[in-house]
Design a protein around this motif. Structure first.
Motif: not given
Length: 170
Positions: A99-109
């Motif tokens: 959940i946290g990793t996906k959220a970080a990836v999305e914020k970068l995107r």
């Protein structure tokens, strides 16, 4: 010195994150010409928290990561309060890593950052969880890698036996 004597920029409108970004740029200007990669460790709440939490910390991923080669959110399941994402006891849920990793990836995107990678810190210790062991670590790895990112292990006691046992063999 004591934190209470620190003078911080205002916690609004991304000001603190821009101060961190400017500092990271200064560091990058020194180390990158020497071929040194730059990684930032950040709190897990930078990935999963509310905007006011992120602004209070000054760790807005899209702003501060511009000159970083990697960011490493500390998305340890034990560090989330009861009720996080509906989990009664988040510490027993290694899927929080995903959940946290996906959220970080999305914020970068969303920030248009296509170069900084996310390499999450995984919980390699048993604090607040009865589920910790090799399977727990293996599940954390699975959830981190499901987003196409790397991962790091941390145990404040430096006892990595269960973590090593949970790392899939190549």
């Amino acid at each position: 010195g004591p934190v209470k004597s620190a003078v911080l920029p205002p916690a609004k409108d991304g000001i603190r994150s821009r101060v961190i970004r400017d500092f990271v740029k200064k560091v990058a200007d020194v180390v990158k010409p020497k071929g040194v990669k730059l990684s930032l460790d950040i709190f897990g709440v930078a990935s999963t928290g509310q905007q006011e939490d992120i602004e209070a910390l000054g760790q807005e991923i899209g702003i501060m990561s511009v000159d970083a080669d990697a960011i490493s959110p500390m998305v340890y399941p034990s560090h989330y309060d009861a009720g996080f994402y509906g989990f009664k006891d988040p510490a027993n849920h290694p899927e929080i890593i995903g959940i946290g990793t996906k959220a970080a990836v999305e914020k970068l995107r969303r920030a248009g950052n296509k170069t900084t990678v996310v390499r999450s810190w995984l919980q390699a210790f048993s604090w607040r969880t009865s589920a910790y062991g090799p399977k727990y670590v293996a599940d954390e790895i699975k959830h981190a890698e499901a987003t196409g990112t790397g991962w790091l292990l941390w145990d404040p006691g430096c006892t990595y036996g269960a973590a090593w046992a949970g790392i899939p063999k190549l």
